[in-house]
Design a protein around this motif. Structure first.
Motif, PDB file in Angstrom:
ATOM      1  N   TYR A  11      -6.261   9.916   4.455  1.00 34.92           N
ATOM      2  CA  TYR A  11      -7.300   9.092   3.820  1.00 34.92           C
ATOM      3  C   TYR A  11      -8.514   8.950   4.734  1.00 34.92           C
ATOM      4  CZ  TYR A  11      -4.341   7.541  -0.099  1.00 34.92           C
ATOM      5  OH  TYR A  11      -3.590   7.484  -1.240  1.00 34.92           O
ATOM      6  N   SER A  12      -8.263   8.813   6.021  1.00 33.29           N
ATOM      7  CA  SER A  12      -9.365   8.668   6.977  1.00 33.29           C
ATOM      8  C   SER A  12     -10.254   9.905   6.959  1.00 33.29           C
ATOM      9  CB  SER A  12      -8.813   8.437   8.386  1.00 33.29           C
ATOM     10  OG  SER A  12      -9.841   8.434   9.341  1.00 33.29           O
ATOM     11  N   THR A  65       1.176   4.036   1.325  1.00 31.63           N
ATOM     12  CA  THR A  65       0.952   4.921   2.453  1.00 31.63           C
ATOM     13  C   THR A  65       1.486   4.231   3.699  1.00 31.63           C
ATOM     14  OG1 THR A  65      -0.708   6.242   3.630  1.00 31.63           O
ATOM     15  CG2 THR A  65      -1.385   4.044   2.921  1.00 31.63           C
ATOM     16  N   GLY A 108      -0.400   3.260   6.215  1.00 27.16           N
ATOM     17  CA  GLY A 108      -1.387   2.368   6.808  1.00 27.16           C
ATOM     18  C   GLY A 108      -2.480   1.978   5.848  1.00 27.16           C
ATOM     19  N   LYS A 109      -3.710   2.361   6.182  1.00 27.80           N
ATOM     20  CA  LYS A 109      -4.865   1.934   5.395  1.00 27.80           C
ATOM     21  C   LYS A 109      -5.131   2.867   4.220  1.00 27.80           C
ATOM     22  CE  LYS A 109      -7.220  -0.351   9.242  1.00 27.80           C
ATOM     23  NZ  LYS A 109      -8.427  -0.379  10.108  1.00 27.80           N
ATOM     24  N   TYR A 157     -10.968   1.585   4.404  1.00 25.13           N
ATOM     25  CA  TYR A 157     -11.968   2.269   5.227  1.00 25.13           C
ATOM     26  C   TYR A 157     -13.370   2.039   4.679  1.00 25.13           C
ATOM     27  CZ  TYR A 157      -8.365   4.729   7.873  1.00 25.13           C
ATOM     28  OH  TYR A 157      -7.310   5.025   8.696  1.00 25.13           O
ATOM     29  N   ARG A 178       0.853  -1.190   0.000  1.00 23.59           N
ATOM     30  CA  ARG A 178       0.000   0.000   0.000  1.00 23.59           C
ATOM     31  C   ARG A 178       0.889   1.241   0.000  1.00 23.59           C
ATOM     32  NH1 ARG A 178      -2.943  -3.972   2.398  1.00 23.59           N
ATOM     33  NH2 ARG A 178      -5.231  -3.855   2.262  1.00 23.59           N
ATOM     34  N   THR A 220      -1.331  10.331   3.919  1.00 28.40           N
ATOM     35  CA  THR A 220      -1.149   9.404   5.031  1.00 28.40           C
ATOM     36  C   THR A 220      -2.460   8.663   5.288  1.00 28.40           C
ATOM     37  OG1 THR A 220      -1.808  11.143   6.566  1.00 28.40           O
ATOM     38  CG2 THR A 220       0.562  10.851   6.206  1.00 28.40           C
ATOM     39  N   GLN A 221      -2.363   7.664   6.150  1.00 18.56           N
ATOM     40  CA  GLN A 221      -3.571   6.985   6.625  1.00 18.56           C
ATOM     41  C   GLN A 221      -4.522   7.999   7.247  1.00 18.56           C
ATOM     42  OE1 GLN A 221      -3.896   2.994   8.961  1.00 18.56           O
ATOM     43  NE2 GLN A 221      -3.519   4.537  10.526  1.00 18.56           N
TER      44      GLN A 221
END
Length: 361
Positions: free
Chosen positions: A343-344, A74, A76-77, A82, A72, A339-340
């Motif tokens: 994106y969040s 990034t 994290g996610k 998500y 990925r 970053t995660q």
């Protein structure tokens, strides 16, 4: 900075909070997610092809469980992770080419995305990654496996009710217009028309394969990506020696997004009557984070967390680079990708229950 034209398509992008209680239960009729596009949804497919556009190394993935660099782009996610959580399907949407993908993984969805991909074959050739045509072929392989697992009737039901996510187009503008400054098709506007025609062809292929619920992301404010900010700051321009967004690039993104919404509207009115296609606005939340970082608990929205934060991404962001102390305080992980945390916030503010209800009802 949303356009007036965009407002006429408000029913495709109404805003609601992600924190609405029991949201996963509300959307649990969605059996699977299938994602297509570029690094914004590549969960590791590039790990298994011959390309240098890879991030299967630390510090990528440092905030995933067990700090595993899955591929990925990034820390994290991804947005699709998500989204999968939001729909109550699973915590992480895996890459189709991951040899550890199980039958159950396949039945609940995978990503076919490929970092560096685009709508223009020239973009894909430059990065040596998977174009949308190849990603669609992989989807056909996945569909064959699904039919073997559950039979034709159940497979058709899964595809008809599945959520199809598309995120692509940034690399085309980034590489072929801004970095080379040799715009294909004569102008940015004409090039956008070319890209959107290719996207329309892909919509139609998905529709022909049974897809009926599709969400497509627009372009981000490309002029605010750290790599673009850096290029402007070191080249003779009005932004020389300044770390500010390129306004014209952002205007180009807005124009593209307006055209994309018009394309969606026209397809729904003409050839894809029984489909549901929703536009996902990522431009507005990212620009807001750039302009008002403290509003989201961010401290830096102009540089990436990796290395100098000005140019590094992919193989150039690696274990030899210094990393910022707290990635959750940064909008960008590297010089291109959020970053995660970024994106969040993008999902929280841009993807709402009304839009998901439209797609999943």
């Amino acid at each position: 900075m949303a356009s007036k034209t965009a407002s006429s398509f408000l029913y495709l992008s109404l805003l609601l909070s992600i924190s609405m209680p029991n949201s996963a239960t509300a959307f649990n009729k969605t059996p699977a997610i299938f994602a297509f596009g570029d690094s914004t949804i590549d969960a590791g497919n590039n790990n298994h092809i011959d390309t240098t556009m890879r991030c299967d190394h630390l510090p990528y993935g440092r905030d995933l469980p067990n700090q595993i660099p899955t591929g990925r782009f990034t820390n994290g996610k991804l947005p699709t992770d998500y989204l999968s959580q939001r729909l109550g399907i699973k915590d992480l949407l895996p890459a189709f080419l991951d040899p550890q993908v199980t039958d159950n993984d396949l039945l609940t969805g995978v990503s076919f995305g490929s970092g560096g991909s685009g709508l223009d074959s020239q973009t894909v050739a430059l990065a040596k990654v998977l174009d949308l045509g190849t990603q669609f072929q992989l989807f056909e392989q996945a569909l064959l496996r699904i039919r073997k697992i559950v039979g034709n009737e159940k497979a058709n039901d899964i595809i008809q009710n599945a959520f199809f996510a598309i995120s692509i187009g940034t690399n085309d503008m980034l590489y072929n217009v801004y970095m080379t400054q040799n715009t294909p098709h004569g102008s940015a506007s004409s090039y956008q028309d070319f890209l959107l025609q290719n996207l329309q062809n892909f919509f139609e292929r998905l529709y022909g394969a049974g897809a009926r619920r599709v969400m497509v992301a627009g372009l981000p404010p490309i002029g605010c990506l750290p790599v673009i900010v850096t290029m402007d700051s070191i080249s003779p321009s009005q932004n020389w020696l300044q770390r500010v967004c390129n306004d014209q690039h952002n205007i180009d993104s807005q124009i593209y997004n307006t055209k994309l919404q018009s394309l969606i509207h026209n397809l729904l009115q003409t050839t894809l009557h029984d489909a549901k296609i929703a536009y996902f606005d990522i431009y507005t939340p990212i620009l807001d984070m750039v302009q008002y970082p403290t509003k989201y608990g961010l401290e830096n929205s102009r540089e990436g967390c990796c290395g100098t934060g000005t140019m590094e991404f992919g193989p150039v962001c690696n274990e030899l680079d210094m990393i910022c102390p707290d990635p959750s305080k940064y909008l960008f992980w590297d010089a291109v990708h959020p970053t995660q945390k970024g994106y969040s916030v993008m999902i929280n503010t841009g993807l709402e229950n009304t839009l998901l209800s439209y797609l999943t009802s």
